[in-house]
Design an enzyme around this catalytic site. Structure first.
Site, short mmCIF file in Angstrom:
data_model
loop_
_atom_site.label_atom_id
_atom_site.label_comp_id
_atom_site.label_asym_id
_atom_site.label_seq_id
_atom_site.Cartn_x
_atom_site.Cartn_y
_atom_site.Cartn_z
N GLU A 271 0.83 -1.21 0.00
CA GLU A 271 0.00 0.00 0.00
C GLU A 271 0.87 1.26 0.00
OE1 GLU A 271 -3.34 -0.10 -0.36
OE2 GLU A 271 -2.97 -2.24 -0.59
N TRP A 274 1.92 1.80 -3.53
CA TRP A 274 0.85 2.45 -4.29
C TRP A 274 0.85 3.95 -4.05
CZ3 TRP A 274 -2.33 1.39 -8.14
CH2 TRP A 274 -2.65 0.06 -8.45
N TRP A 303 -21.23 11.02 -19.18
CA TRP A 303 -21.63 10.95 -17.77
C TRP A 303 -23.02 11.56 -17.60
CZ3 TRP A 303 -18.46 7.91 -15.25
CH2 TRP A 303 -17.09 7.89 -15.57
N ASN A 338 -10.93 1.44 3.40
CA ASN A 338 -10.40 1.44 2.04
C ASN A 338 -11.21 0.56 1.09
OD1 ASN A 338 -8.25 2.23 0.11
ND2 ASN A 338 -7.86 0.03 0.07
N TRP A 356 -16.62 10.70 -12.19
CA TRP A 356 -15.76 10.42 -11.04
C TRP A 356 -15.29 11.69 -10.34
CZ3 TRP A 356 -10.84 12.41 -11.18
CH2 TRP A 356 -10.31 12.75 -12.44
N TRP A 379 -9.85 7.22 -7.47
CA TRP A 379 -11.09 7.47 -8.19
C TRP A 379 -10.95 7.10 -9.67
CZ3 TRP A 379 -16.04 8.08 -7.23
CH2 TRP A 379 -16.41 8.32 -5.90
#
Length: 463
Positions: A271, A274, A303, A338, A356, A379
């Site tokens: 993590e 990331w 969208w 998370n 988003w 996102w």
């Protein structure tokens, strides 16, 4: 040499190489700007701002014990920071300013302007990379390009940091404490009071995670009813603890953790990588800071501008219990598990087909651990528009996610008390049961899963 240290999102004394270098070079002054207008422009959550102000007040007291004076200056915008910093430098005849780099596009532009203004007056401006282990731009492909997929980036990151071990510089103590009074600009409104900000408590929290939870993190991290995560994300977001500190503390117990990636303890290190990946991305592609799709193939997704559905999503009233419980957790606590961040993001972008960027904005305005790079990356991953995003045809089923990760509905019942009496068999999608129980007020689903999935697949087939 008279030097000044400038605090930003690095609100710590220990494990702060830039601060230690400044003090060893003669700095007895530090600086923090209260820039509420700029924070508002950047969607900083009130709960995060409150936590930052509490921590800065704590820093001022700690620094005073070492004879270091913390200047707290109101500077509404970045442009005001530039003016105020130059005035402070001129007033105190500082010859060097130290700080840790910030990687967002506006912050980098501000620092470029500051460097030019200071250096034209013969004042040095030195930036450290205190928010990452690997400096952005240092992890590249064989052809010298930035990675666009996480796993190859991770492998290269591990190779580059194979021998990394955090080195803790000795804090330069002082025998001349000074008086320091907390200015009114740092007064807390109490919204973040449940999050401790003193070093002693944070040390206990960190040690407890490493000693007790790290080994089971991999198996427990996805279950929101269990306290299986570290709880350290707000402290990383504000630099109250550093990523190097945390990795070093883990290495003290598991010395070969970077070489033994199959160990369960490495799951949490993954993590952190990331986190590094997303920081490297916004430096390489600054347009990500402007909320643009990483993959411009999806610029043409149509969208839905559905304000009412978005409101129901925000308020936790979609009729899908796990989604609603997650959103209510965010609204009530300023934090979200998370796994649930992925679930609700997938629901907004795929089930509701809402941009988003609406969700990214809402998260930043409410999260105590809000962080532009990670929030944007997460996102866009969920929306399938980003770097290393999930394929557009992978759409989280909120019912099966609930059954898998909250099997008894404990998390759901905590944040949706009106469903307390619903049996486990129905808790994940209770509408057939509720049809027989007229006294329970819970909204009907705002969208049908199967129909929403088909709509999303059609919308994303733009190639």
């Amino acid at each position: 040499m008279k030097a000044l240290f400038w605090f930003r999102r690095d609100l710590r004394l220990y494990g702060n190489e830039a601060l230690i270098e400044a003090v060893q070079s003669g700095a007895r002054d530090a600086l923090f700007f209260v820039s509420k207008k700029q924070w508002e422009i950047h969607d900083a959550a009130p709960i995060q701002i409150d936590m930052a102000l509490r921590r800065v007040a704590e820093l001022g007291k700690m620094l005073a014990q070492y004879g270091i004076s913390l200047h707290v200056i109101e500077a509404p915008l970045f442009s005001d920071q530039i003016t105020s910093l130059c005035s402070l430098v001129e007033q105190h005849k500082f010859k060097q300013v130290y700080a840790n780099a910030e990687y967002e596009i506006n912050e980098r532009a501000r620092d470029k302007s500051i460097a030019h203004a200071l250096e034209s007056g013969g004042v040095g401006f030195r930036l450290f990379d205190g928010d990452v282990i690997a400096k952005p731009g240092s992890i590249r492909t064989g052809s010298g390009e930035m990675f666009k997929v996480f796993t190859p980036f991770k492998n290269a990151w591990l190779k580059a940091n194979f021998d990394f071990h955090a080195i803790y510089n000795v804090w330069p103590l002082s025998e001349n404490p000074i008086n320091w009074a907390t200015p009114d600009t740092l007064m807390s409104d109490g919204t973040s009071a449940k999050w401790p900000i003193d070093d002693q408590t944070l040390r206990m929290i960190t040690e407890a995670f490493i000693d007790e939870k790290l080994v089971t993190y991999k198996e427990k991290r996805d279950f929101p009813a269990i306290k299986g995560t570290s709880g350290l994300s707000p402290y990383l977001a504000l630099g109250i603890v550093s990523v190097k500190q945390l990795l070093g503390a883990i290495q003290s117990k598991f010395p070969d953790i970077l070489q033994q990636t199959g160990r369960p303890e490495f799951c949490w290190i993954n993590e952190l990588v990331w986190r590094e990946f997303y920081r490297h991305l916004i430096v390489e592609w600054p347009h990500l800071c402007k909320h643009r799709n990483f993959n411009n193939k999806y610029d043409y997704v149509s969208w839905r501008d559905d304000d009412e559905s978005f409101r129901l999503w925000c308020e936790g009233k979609t009729g899908y219990p796990l989604v609603d419980a997650a959103m209510r957790q965010l609204n009530q606590t300023g934090w979200m598990h998370n796994r649930l961040r992925m679930v609700v993001a997938s629901f907004l972008t795929k089930h509701l087909l809402i941009d988003w960027r609406w969700g990214e904005h809402y998260f930043m305005r409410h999260l105590i651990d809000g962080d532009l790079a990670s929030n944007n990356g997460g996102w866009q991953w969920a929306a399938s528009t980003g770097c290393d995003a999930q394929p557009y045809f992978r759409i989280f089923n909120p019912i099966t996610q609930s059954e898998k990760f909250d099997p008894k509905g404990d998390f759901i019942r905590k944040y949706i008390p009106e469903l307390q009496a619903v049996p486990d068999k129905y808790i994940h999608f209770p509408h057939d049961y509720l049809a027989l129980m007229k006294d329970i007020d819970y909204p009907k689903p705002i969208v049908d899963h199967k129909a929403a999935r088909e709509r999303a697949l059609l919308a994303f087939k733009v190639e």
